[in-house]
Design a protein around this motif. Structure first.
Motif, PDB file in Angstrom:
ATOM      1  N   GLU A  22      46.305  69.279  63.063  1.00 42.34           N
ATOM      2  CA  GLU A  22      47.291  68.583  62.240  1.00 42.34           C
ATOM      3  C   GLU A  22      48.395  67.930  63.062  1.00 42.34           C
ATOM      4  N   ILE A  23      48.685  68.451  64.250  1.00 43.09           N
ATOM      5  CA  ILE A  23      49.779  67.899  65.039  1.00 43.09           C
ATOM      6  C   ILE A  23      49.290  66.859  66.053  1.00 43.09           C
ATOM      7  N   ASP A  24      48.021  66.504  65.965  1.00 38.24           N
ATOM      8  CA  ASP A  24      47.455  65.414  66.770  1.00 38.24           C
ATOM      9  C   ASP A  24      46.979  64.344  65.796  1.00 38.24           C
ATOM     10  N   ASN A  25      47.832  63.360  65.526  1.00 33.34           N
ATOM     11  CA  ASN A  25      47.549  62.403  64.454  1.00 33.34           C
ATOM     12  C   ASN A  25      46.273  61.608  64.702  1.00 33.34           C
ATOM     13  N   ASP A  26      46.040  61.173  65.933  1.00 32.56           N
ATOM     14  CA  ASP A  26      44.843  60.374  66.231  1.00 32.56           C
ATOM     15  C   ASP A  26      43.569  61.190  66.030  1.00 32.56           C
ATOM     16  N   LYS A  27      43.574  62.423  66.529  1.00 33.89           N
ATOM     17  CA  LYS A  27      42.405  63.281  66.360  1.00 33.89           C
ATOM     18  C   LYS A  27      42.177  63.585  64.879  1.00 33.89           C
ATOM     19  N   PHE A  28      43.262  63.825  64.151  1.00 36.31           N
ATOM     20  CA  PHE A  28      43.129  64.118  62.725  1.00 36.31           C
ATOM     21  C   PHE A  28      42.528  62.922  61.990  1.00 36.31           C
ATOM     22  N   GLN A  29      42.974  61.713  62.355  1.00 37.66           N
ATOM     23  CA  GLN A  29      42.441  60.515  61.703  1.00 37.66           C
ATOM     24  C   GLN A  29      40.953  60.367  61.971  1.00 37.66           C
ATOM     25  N   ASP A  30      40.522  60.647  63.208  1.00 38.95           N
ATOM     26  CA  ASP A  30      39.098  60.583  63.546  1.00 38.95           C
ATOM     27  C   ASP A  30      38.302  61.571  62.699  1.00 38.95           C
ATOM     28  N   PHE A  31      38.817  62.785  62.592  1.00 38.93           N
ATOM     29  CA  PHE A  31      38.149  63.815  61.787  1.00 38.93           C
ATOM     30  C   PHE A  31      38.077  63.403  60.314  1.00 38.93           C
ATOM     31  N   ALA A  32      39.196  62.948  59.758  1.00 38.56           N
ATOM     32  CA  ALA A  32      39.234  62.585  58.335  1.00 38.56           C
ATOM     33  C   ALA A  32      38.252  61.458  58.034  1.00 38.56           C
ATOM     34  N   PHE A  33      38.201  60.457  58.903  1.00 39.95           N
ATOM     35  CA  PHE A  33      37.279  59.344  58.692  1.00 39.95           C
ATOM     36  C   PHE A  33      35.828  59.796  58.830  1.00 39.95           C
ATOM     37  N   ALA A  34      35.587  60.795  59.688  1.00 39.92           N
ATOM     38  CA  ALA A  34      34.218  61.292  59.875  1.00 39.92           C
ATOM     39  C   ALA A  34      33.687  61.964  58.615  1.00 39.92           C
ATOM     40  N   THR A  35      34.582  62.446  57.740  1.00 30.61           N
ATOM     41  CA  THR A  35      34.126  63.089  56.501  1.00 30.61           C
ATOM     42  C   THR A  35      33.735  62.076  55.431  1.00 30.61           C
ATOM     43  N   HIS A  36      34.130  60.819  55.584  1.00 26.27           N
ATOM     44  CA  HIS A  36      33.905  59.839  54.525  1.00 26.27           C
ATOM     45  C   HIS A  36      32.428  59.609  54.197  1.00 26.27           C
ATOM     46  N   PRO A  37      31.561  59.348  55.179  1.00 26.02           N
ATOM     47  CA  PRO A  37      30.146  59.129  54.825  1.00 26.02           C
ATOM     48  C   PRO A  37      29.520  60.309  54.102  1.00 26.02           C
ATOM     49  N   ASP A  38      29.873  61.546  54.528  1.00 25.56           N
ATOM     50  CA  ASP A  38      29.323  62.721  53.844  1.00 25.56           C
ATOM     51  C   ASP A  38      29.828  62.803  52.409  1.00 25.56           C
ATOM     52  N   ALA A  39      31.102  62.496  52.209  1.00 26.42           N
ATOM     53  CA  ALA A  39      31.671  62.573  50.868  1.00 26.42           C
ATOM     54  C   ALA A  39      31.125  61.472  49.964  1.00 26.42           C
ATOM     55  N   TYR A  40      30.954  60.275  50.513  1.00 27.40           N
ATOM     56  CA  TYR A  40      30.415  59.166  49.721  1.00 27.40           C
ATOM     57  C   TYR A  40      28.924  59.374  49.421  1.00 27.40           C
ATOM     58  N   ASP A  41      28.233  60.052  50.349  1.00 32.86           N
ATOM     59  CA  ASP A  41      26.820  60.422  50.178  1.00 32.86           C
ATOM     60  C   ASP A  41      25.940  59.201  49.916  1.00 32.86           C
ATOM     61  N   PRO A  42      25.357  58.624  50.967  1.00 31.28           N
ATOM     62  CA  PRO A  42      24.535  57.424  50.804  1.00 31.28           C
ATOM     63  C   PRO A  42      23.347  57.620  49.863  1.00 31.28           C
ATOM     64  N   VAL A  43      22.840  58.849  49.745  1.00 28.02           N
ATOM     65  CA  VAL A  43      21.722  59.088  48.829  1.00 28.02           C
ATOM     66  C   VAL A  43      22.168  58.843  47.394  1.00 28.02           C
ATOM     67  N   LYS A  44      23.301  59.438  47.005  1.00 23.88           N
ATOM     68  CA  LYS A  44      23.788  59.265  45.646  1.00 23.88           C
ATOM     69  C   LYS A  44      24.369  57.862  45.436  1.00 23.88           C
ATOM     70  N   MET A  45      24.922  57.289  46.485  1.00 27.66           N
ATOM     71  CA  MET A  45      25.484  55.941  46.367  1.00 27.66           C
ATOM     72  C   MET A  45      24.379  54.906  46.157  1.00 27.66           C
ATOM     73  N   SER A  46      23.174  55.229  46.584  1.00 25.18           N
ATOM     74  CA  SER A  46      22.050  54.304  46.432  1.00 25.18           C
ATOM     75  C   SER A  46      21.642  54.116  44.979  1.00 25.18           C
ATOM     76  N   TYR A  47      22.089  54.997  44.100  1.00 28.77           N
ATOM     77  CA  TYR A  47      21.766  54.873  42.677  1.00 28.77           C
ATOM     78  C   TYR A  47      22.808  54.058  41.916  1.00 28.77           C
ATOM     79  N   LEU A  48      23.789  53.512  42.642  1.00 26.15           N
ATOM     80  CA  LEU A  48      24.786  52.652  41.997  1.00 26.15           C
ATOM     81  C   LEU A  48      24.288  51.222  41.979  1.00 26.15           C
ATOM     82  N   SER A  49      24.740  50.481  41.002  1.00 30.80           N
ATOM     83  CA  SER A  49      24.353  49.060  40.904  1.00 30.80           C
ATOM     84  C   SER A  49      25.219  48.222  41.833  1.00 30.80           C
ATOM     85  N   ALA A  50      24.779  46.997  42.084  1.00 35.13           N
ATOM     86  CA  ALA A  50      25.463  46.122  43.038  1.00 35.13           C
ATOM     87  C   ALA A  50      26.888  45.820  42.604  1.00 35.13           C
TER      88      ALA A  50
END
Length: 459
Positions: free
Chosen positions: A375-403
């Motif tokens: 938490e006290i290393d802002n750059d490292k925290f930002q890298d970690f937080a962004f790394a969670t985005h693809p897992d949270a968005y889940d490309p498998v489930k996102m593939s069932y959305l319309s264009a």
């Protein structure tokens, strides 16, 4: 401290009894040979405890987080309640009292240990008399101690981030016996508490209040130090000038938030740290800002299927964040853009090269070290937080959305976000793992239901 001896020729030291060295690093240099010989061998390792003189009445002392003394600790933060446990021996007198004085090891500029006065707290909350003795009960003493804000001044006098606490105990001929017996067991009290333990709402994730909670929890634990929270939570901490008036709407919300978001009822209070006043700027955050925008602005425009996806994604973003900052166990499922061996990906932070298998393998110790104090290393925290985005968005489930849902989702973030490499990295990871056939089928199905059947729900 260093001891360096340079001699010409030969230097021999004869020691009749024993030679004991306790040190973190021991280096010996020789032009050709270095010999250590002993009948029972040379012992390398950590000493069990500091050498101490035999005492008549004091057996052991340790710090704990519980009154029973089962959860032993050597670290704590200001604001915590701790207990000092003393085991005595040979004290048979009824109502025997032991003299106890709390000390800060190596406190102040003089290098001498500083005594710290401990006072009773009366029923009305005011401070009472100094506590100088404690009663022995069944050859034991339990000393209840609240690490109050006043300890911050001792830490600042040491020009560091922590102090080390121990007691000197006296009873009859045992005078000023230092407990714990080993200095390694002294209680290190940090000016701030870097350990994240409190989860949001019993892990009932999904609310945008999550990011405000994580910000407030950080500020509570870092009240006395100069550490600032991750910008991701609730925005940059801006120093307030004494001669300017801050308009909460125009200064703190307008830069990138829509009119709908300006109507959010959120108080942005100023905080004081080390003599300076600051305010967070939520418009510069990522977690709170986009949770709010996706929930209030994007959510009503999505199909029912898109709304279900967004609800799950919002939940997972918060769940994965606490897996990292609290459990220190988050590993990304999706972190490869093209080829893992050619990329410096997030999970590489937890891999160590194994010479036996000639490959990189997961290392638990590296993972724990990565998340410690993140938490006290802002750059490292930002890298970690962004790394969670693809897992949270889940490309498998996102593939069932319309264009049309996908286009709305992609156009919701500010354009400036696309100027950063982290945004492109997560976008490319998602693009690599999306199922475009499923997206095409979902889009055709969506348009058929909407324009032929007149059904705009798309569950």
């Amino acid at each position: 401290m260093s001891i360096i001896r340079i001699t010409e020729g030969e230097n021999i030291t004869n020691i009749e009894k024993g030679w004991t060295v306790f040190t973190d690093t021991f280096d010996a240099y020789a032009g050709q040979f270095s010999h250590f010989t002993a009948t029972d061998g040379t012992v390398f390792g950590n000493p069990e405890s500091d050498k101490s003189e035999e005492t008549h009445y004091f057996k052991e002392g340790w710090w704990s987080s519980d009154s029973q003394g089962n959860s032993r600790i050597t670290e704590a933060g200001i604001g915590q309640v701790v207990y000092f446990q003393v085991k005595t021996k040979n004290i048979t007198e009824p109502n025997a009292d032991v003299g106890m004085q709390l000390y800060d090891k190596d406190g102040g500029l003089g290098g001498e240990d500083d005594p710290i006065g401990v006072r009773k707290v009366t029923q009305d909350g005011s401070l009472g008399a100094l506590v100088t003795e404690k009663r022995v009960t069944n050859n034991a003493i339990v000393y209840h101690l609240t690490l109050s804000d006043g300890l911050a001044s001792f830490i600042e006098d040491d020009f560091g981030d922590e102090i080390e606490l121990y007691f000197e105990c006296s009873y009859k001929e045992d005078i000023n016996v230092k407990l714990p017996l080993s200095s390694e067991l002294y209680l290190k009290v940090e000016i701030c508490d870097k350990n994240v333990v409190q989860s949001f709402n019993n892990k009932q994730y999904g609310s945008c209040d999550f990011y405000r909670f994580r910000y407030d929890d950080f500020m509570r634990r870092h009240k006395h130090c100069g550490h600032m929270p991750p910008v991701y939570y609730f925005g940059e901490m801006r120093e307030l000038s004494y001669w300017s008036v801050i308009d909460n709407i125009t200064e703190w919300w307008t830069p990138s938030l829509t009119n709908e978001m300006k109507q959010i009822s959120v108080s942005v209070e100023e905080v004081e740290k080390q003599g300076y006043k600051y305010k967070p700027s939520p418009s510069t955050s990522y977690g709170f800002k986009y949770c709010t925008r996706f929930s209030r602005v994007l959510m009503p425009t999505l199909t029912q299927r898109g709304q279900v996806w967004l609800t799950e994604a919002r939940f997972k973003l918060q769940k994965y964040m606490e897996q990292g900052v609290i459990n220190k166990t988050y590993i990304a499922n999706y972190d490869v853009v093209i080829l893992d061996s050619l990329e410096n990906n997030f999970n590489d932070n937890f891999k160590k090269f194994n010479w036996s298998s000639m490959s990189y393998e997961f290392d638990q110790e590296m993972q724990t070290k990565y998340y410690t104090n993140i938490e006290i290393d802002n750059d490292k925290f930002q890298d970690f937080a962004f790394a969670t985005h693809p897992d949270a968005y889940d490309p498998v489930k996102m593939s069932y959305l319309s264009a049309d849902d996908l286009l709305k989702i992609m156009s919701t973030p500010d354009m400036k976000e696309w100027l950063g490499s982290a945004t492109w990295a997560q976008a490319l990871i998602m693009a690599r793992n999306l199922n475009y056939r499923e997206i095409t089928e979902a889009t055709l199905n969506r348009f058929f239901k909407k324009y032929i059947l007149g059904d705009d729900g798309f569950k």
